[in-house]
Design a protein around this motif. Structure first.
Motif: not given
Length: 275
Positions: A51, A166, A169
């Motif tokens: 990721l 993100a 992540s």
């Protein structure tokens, strides 16, 4: 809050209640929390490299969350050592959102309309009603302390997930770091051999709990990037309904009239949030 986000958070609530029930049923609450954190950390570490790396702005939030979560697991083990799931779980999960809603309004500028405010009040009242009655004072102290910890990490991780660009992540890297930290801390205190022996013996249960924990929190952080933090935090706390059911079915804890009434209050709050 959209319907897909609502359903996702409710699913996360069920996963959260499930891993808490597993810890409560374990022979050693502290070592089970270590196994759970280690299992979630291993899964996260295997997936995180695939990721995007969270934005640098989120790294201080990530470190802060790791420190706060160590306290979370310590207080969680203490609460379940001295109290029932259906008592301590509602206090921990119900106290946090009220603090989050207040801090969210004053610190984050997320002042909610009256319908959502009514929903929060009903849900929190129902959750705390689950926990009424006489219980071991040590269980109460650990549970109340953990409610404050839950409020702290909810606000920290909401900001961290939003600044990371993100959120998935961010979640995985947090669990990887947290797994290492909590395992090292308990291994230093109780001995690496003791921890290793326990994890080998109970790897399946702690593994299932770790995956449930990782999925539940990842969904919640994703939802916080799509809806106000206070709404997501409160909706997550419907986990106490699932916790009460799991406690009654698997841990022989009683589903009393008071707890049924509390369930009604929680459901009324959910309706208010969706109006």
């Amino acid at each position: 809050m959209s319907l897909p986000v609502t359903l996702a958070v409710l699913g996360a609530a069920l996963l959260h209640a499930s891993w808490n029930a597993l810890v409560k049923a374990s022979p050693d609450k502290e070592l089970d929390t270590v196994g759970l954190a280690a299992s979630a950390g291993i899964v996260a570490l295997l997936l995180a490299p695939f990721l995007a790396i969270p934005a640098r702005a989120s790294w201080p939030w990530l470190a802060g969350s790791g420190v706060v979560h160590i306290l979370y697991f310590i207080f969680l083990a203490g609460a379940y050592r001295w109290g029932e799931l259906s008592y301590t779980y509602p206090i921990m999960r119900g106290g946090g959102p009220m603090i989050v809603a207040l801090v969210g309004a004053f610190a984050l500028g997320e002042v909610l309309p009256w319908k959502e405010t009514l929903g929060i009040v009903l849900i929190c009242a129902g959750i705390l009603a689950f926990a009424s009655g006489r219980h071991d004072r040590r269980a109460t102290l650990f549970a109340v302390a953990n409610a404050m910890v839950i409020a702290a990490y909810t606000l920290i991780d909401a900001e961290g997930a939003r600044s990371s660009n993100a959120p998935v992540s961010y979640t995985f890297w947090f669990f990887a770091a947290n797994g290492v930290a909590i395992t090292a801390m308990v291994a230093a205190r109780r001995g690496a051999a003791t921890v290793a022996t326990y994890l080998r013996k109970h790897w399946l249960r702690t593994g299932i709990g770790g995956v449930c924990s990782l999925a539940a929190y990842g969904i919640a952080l994703w939802a916080m990037t799509r809806a106000p933090v206070a709404l997501v935090a409160v909706l997550r706390e419907t986990a106490v309904i699932f916790g009460a059911i799991l406690g009654a079915v698997f841990l022989n804890e009683k589903m009393t009239r008071r707890r049924l009434a509390a369930t009604g209050a929680v459901m009324a709050g959910l309706v208010a949030l969706r109006l």
